[in-house]
Design a protein around this motif. Structure first.
Motif, PDB file in Angstrom:
ATOM      1  N   ALA A 102     -35.307   4.658 -51.718  1.00  0.00           N
ATOM      2  CA  ALA A 102     -36.529   4.513 -52.524  1.00  0.00           C
ATOM      3  C   ALA A 102     -36.630   5.663 -53.525  1.00  0.00           C
ATOM      4  N   ILE A 103     -36.304   6.896 -53.061  1.00  0.00           N
ATOM      5  CA  ILE A 103     -36.379   8.070 -53.950  1.00  0.00           C
ATOM      6  C   ILE A 103     -35.369   7.929 -55.093  1.00  0.00           C
ATOM      7  N   VAL A 104     -34.130   7.540 -54.689  1.00  0.00           N
ATOM      8  CA  VAL A 104     -33.074   7.400 -55.709  1.00  0.00           C
ATOM      9  C   VAL A 104     -33.467   6.364 -56.745  1.00  0.00           C
ATOM     10  N   ALA A 105     -33.968   5.216 -56.265  1.00  0.00           N
ATOM     11  CA  ALA A 105     -34.358   4.142 -57.179  1.00  0.00           C
ATOM     12  C   ALA A 105     -35.454   4.632 -58.122  1.00  0.00           C
ATOM     13  N   GLY A 106     -36.444   5.324 -57.534  1.00  0.00           N
ATOM     14  CA  GLY A 106     -37.556   5.843 -58.336  1.00  0.00           C
ATOM     15  C   GLY A 106     -37.072   6.836 -59.364  1.00  0.00           C
ATOM     16  N   VAL A 107     -36.267   7.779 -58.913  1.00  0.00           N
ATOM     17  CA  VAL A 107     -35.781   8.828 -59.824  1.00  0.00           C
ATOM     18  C   VAL A 107     -34.959   8.220 -60.947  1.00  0.00           C
ATOM     19  N   TYR A 108     -34.116   7.231 -60.589  1.00  0.00           N
ATOM     20  CA  TYR A 108     -33.250   6.667 -61.609  1.00  0.00           C
ATOM     21  C   TYR A 108     -34.051   5.952 -62.695  1.00  0.00           C
ATOM     22  N   TRP A 109     -35.014   5.150 -62.265  1.00  0.00           N
ATOM     23  CA  TRP A 109     -35.743   4.354 -63.254  1.00  0.00           C
ATOM     24  C   TRP A 109     -36.693   5.196 -64.116  1.00  0.00           C
ATOM     25  N   PHE A 110     -37.163   6.313 -63.549  1.00  0.00           N
ATOM     26  CA  PHE A 110     -38.125   7.113 -64.331  1.00  0.00           C
ATOM     27  C   PHE A 110     -37.513   8.368 -64.947  1.00  0.00           C
ATOM     28  N   ASP A 111     -36.298   8.703 -64.550  1.00  0.00           N
ATOM     29  CA  ASP A 111     -35.663   9.892 -65.100  1.00  0.00           C
ATOM     30  C   ASP A 111     -34.170   9.597 -65.243  1.00  0.00           C
ATOM     31  N   GLU A 118     -28.529  12.606 -65.285  1.00  0.00           N
ATOM     32  CA  GLU A 118     -27.266  12.138 -64.723  1.00  0.00           C
ATOM     33  C   GLU A 118     -26.961  12.723 -63.348  1.00  0.00           C
ATOM     34  N   LEU A 119     -27.477  13.952 -63.133  1.00  0.00           N
ATOM     35  CA  LEU A 119     -27.149  14.632 -61.883  1.00  0.00           C
ATOM     36  C   LEU A 119     -27.661  13.905 -60.650  1.00  0.00           C
ATOM     37  N   ILE A 120     -28.758  13.183 -60.794  1.00  0.00           N
ATOM     38  CA  ILE A 120     -29.279  12.478 -59.619  1.00  0.00           C
ATOM     39  C   ILE A 120     -29.271  10.959 -59.845  1.00  0.00           C
ATOM     40  N   SER A 121     -28.222  10.513 -60.509  1.00  0.00           N
ATOM     41  CA  SER A 121     -28.137   9.074 -60.747  1.00  0.00           C
ATOM     42  C   SER A 121     -27.654   8.371 -59.479  1.00  0.00           C
ATOM     43  N   ILE A 122     -27.789   7.062 -59.502  1.00  0.00           N
ATOM     44  CA  ILE A 122     -27.382   6.232 -58.365  1.00  0.00           C
ATOM     45  C   ILE A 122     -25.893   6.402 -58.054  1.00  0.00           C
ATOM     46  N   ARG A 123     -25.090   6.571 -59.102  1.00  0.00           N
ATOM     47  CA  ARG A 123     -23.640   6.714 -58.892  1.00  0.00           C
ATOM     48  C   ARG A 123     -23.323   7.910 -58.007  1.00  0.00           C
ATOM     49  N   LEU A 124     -23.921   9.047 -58.371  1.00  0.00           N
ATOM     50  CA  LEU A 124     -23.660  10.278 -57.640  1.00  0.00           C
ATOM     51  C   LEU A 124     -24.217  10.205 -56.203  1.00  0.00           C
ATOM     52  N   THR A 125     -25.368   9.548 -56.084  1.00  0.00           N
ATOM     53  CA  THR A 125     -25.947   9.377 -54.747  1.00  0.00           C
ATOM     54  C   THR A 125     -24.978   8.599 -53.863  1.00  0.00           C
ATOM     55  N   ASN A 126     -24.417   7.511 -54.433  1.00  0.00           N
ATOM     56  CA  ASN A 126     -23.428   6.724 -53.671  1.00  0.00           C
ATOM     57  C   ASN A 126     -22.272   7.603 -53.238  1.00  0.00           C
ATOM     58  N   ASN A 127     -21.796   8.426 -54.181  1.00  0.00           N
ATOM     59  CA  ASN A 127     -20.663   9.306 -53.860  1.00  0.00           C
ATOM     60  C   ASN A 127     -20.982  10.191 -52.659  1.00  0.00           C
ATOM     61  N   ILE A 128     -22.106  10.899 -52.744  1.00  0.00           N
ATOM     62  CA  ILE A 128     -22.452  11.860 -51.688  1.00  0.00           C
ATOM     63  C   ILE A 128     -22.669  11.141 -50.352  1.00  0.00           C
TER      64      ILE A 128
END
Lengths: 210, 263
Positions: A101-110, A113-123
């Motif tokens: 939920a946080i990742v989705a929120g952060v991505y759509w409103f900000d 690149e550092l906290i994009s969905i891609r990087l989240t998947n990686n980690i």
């Protein structure tokens, strides 16, 4: 070579490897814990790559939103996969949903690149694949680990996400500072995608063989 | 590009290479380490299995030793005393003229004869002398003859080939047959039991009955019923052999025991 043609060629090759994985899955119809989410993942991957090729041919470049949708599908399918094979506790499950939920929120409103969905998947998936390795070592139940389907699927996830970690981490900077070279740099993602799909295909084939 | 800014291409190239190298190393480490750990685990399990086998062997050997001692005590001491008592009674009978006394002595003599037979039977059950004297085939033939009744026939078959068994393997095999046949008669209500032994080239023993059969998996899981099967498996393991058990409800049960030549 024109960077767009280069990029489309890489996508086509990647798509062919996905097609191979889908065909092997359809041919052998393997059944193992976590096979369902992987089946959905490769089908979604095939669809998104095909759409990218289509847009590449029609509009001259792939549509980035397809990639974003694919990343969310990837996150969902792989979370489902690891939920099945790692047997998450209810607390862990809730934490993951909160993280999502946080990742989705952060991505759509900000669009940082550092906290994009891609990087989240990686980690997330580097960590999960490492947890799976530890689980294998602790359990010591599999006689030939190199002939174990889940091991190869986990390898595919691990190698892909470790290999693309710096690409996704520095994506914004690479686009800004190396715009000309970026289509060529991006092929690392396609190459690792091909490796991942071959590993998936091998895992499905192993399951049938076993 | 501004010189004060880091070279992102270099960072990306180096970072990706290092990450891929690390990933590959981890995968290789997992494969080899897991293989090694598994080998250690299997060796440990093998050692534990061997220890259990030796422990069981020692228990059964001491049991057999005790049986032998009891058989010998019964035969040599109790049997001998009873025979002597019988002789004394014969002597007393020859002295007396009274009919009642003679009748009473005859009855007592009959009771002593019965007791002597019982002692002999118990002694033989404890240690079949034919096994030591004539070997497994003769002992099993004798066992089948003894246990057969008009209602239940126990048949022995063999291919007349020279058996490759060692002397110390014969008694555990004999006990195994005893246990399986007793189970068939006691629990399966079998009307016919066929025991066959073959040497082809490994020694194999097949015992088939036409009893009511049972669910093998369910019985193994049942702590009260599964002990017999567990004992049979343990005895076979102790002989370094393999046992194959098939049972069909309403049709009967077959045990196939194979003992390798070098066991």
């Amino acid at each position: 070579m024109d960077p767009r043609i280069f990029q489309t060629t890489a996508i086509v090759l990647s798509n062919l490897s996905t097609l191979l994985a889908v065909l092997i899955f359809s041919w052998y119809r393997p059944h193992f814990t976590g096979s369902k989410p992987i089946k959905f993942l490769i089908i979604i991957s095939l669809l998104s790559d095909s759409l990218n090729i289509l847009f590449g041919l029609l509009l001259g470049q792939p549509k980035p939103s397809i990639g974003i949708v694919y990343r969310y599908a990837e996150l969902t399918c792989l979370l489902w996969f690891y939920k099945d094979i790692l047997n998450f506790r209810p607390g862990t499950k809730n934490s993951i949903i909160a993280l999502l939920a946080i990742v989705a929120g952060v991505y759509w409103f900000d669009s940082n690149e550092l906290i994009s969905i891609r990087l989240t998947n990686n980690i997330v998936f580097i960590l999960f694949s490492l947890v799976f390795f530890i689980k294998i070592l602790k359990a010591l139940e599999i006689e030939r680990i190199d002939r174990h389907s889940l091991f190869w699927i986990n390898n595919a996830v691990f190698v892909y996400f470790t290999g693309t970690f710096f690409l996704f981490l520095l994506r914004g900077y690479l686009i800004n500072h190396h715009y000309e070279e970026y289509p060529y740099i991006w092929t690392v993602n396609n190459l690792l995608g091909i490796v991942k799909n071959f590993m998936f295909a091998y895992a499905f084939w192993l399951c049938k063989k076993g | 590009m501004n010189n004060s800014e880091p070279n992102f291409l270099l960072v990306f190239g180096l970072g990706t290479s290092i990450m891929l190298f690390m990933a590959g190393s981890i995968v290789f480490f997992i494969v080899f380490y897991q293989k090694r750990m598994l080998q250690n685990k299997m060796e440990k399990q093998k050692m534990e299995g061997e220890y259990q086998r030796k422990l069981l062997q020692a228990t059964l050997e001491s049991q057999e030793k005790e049986r032998k001692r009891l058989a010998s005590e019964l035969h040599d001491s109790v049997g001998a005393m009873l025979s002597a008592t019988k002789l004394n009674l014969n002597f007393l009978k020859s002295l007396g003229d009274d009919t009642e006394t003679k009748q009473s002595l005859d009855e007592t003599k009959g009771m002593i004869d019965e007791t002597i037979d019982t002692v002999r039977r118990i002694s033989k059950d404890l240690l079949p002398s034919s096994l030591e004297k004539f070997g497994l085939v003769e002992a099993l033939k004798e066992f089948c003859d003894k246990i057969s009744t008009p209602k239940t026939e126990v048949i022995f078959q063999n291919d007349d080939k020279q058996l490759s068994l060692k002397k110390e393997q014969e008694l555990p095999l004999y006990r195994l047959v005893q246990e399986i046949v007793n189970n068939a008669l006691k629990h399966a209500d079998a009307k016919s039991v066929i025991i066959s032994i073959n040497q082809d080239p490994r020694f194999s023993l097949v015992i088939t009955d036409n009893g009511k059969g049972f669910d093998v998996q369910a019985t193994k899981k049942d702590i009260n019923k599964g002990v017999g099967l567990y004992n049979i498996e343990n005895r076979v393991n102790m002989l370094r052999g393999q046992v194959e058990l098939t049972s069909v409800l309403g049709q009967g049960t077959t045990y196939k025991v194979v003992i390798p030549a070098d066991a």
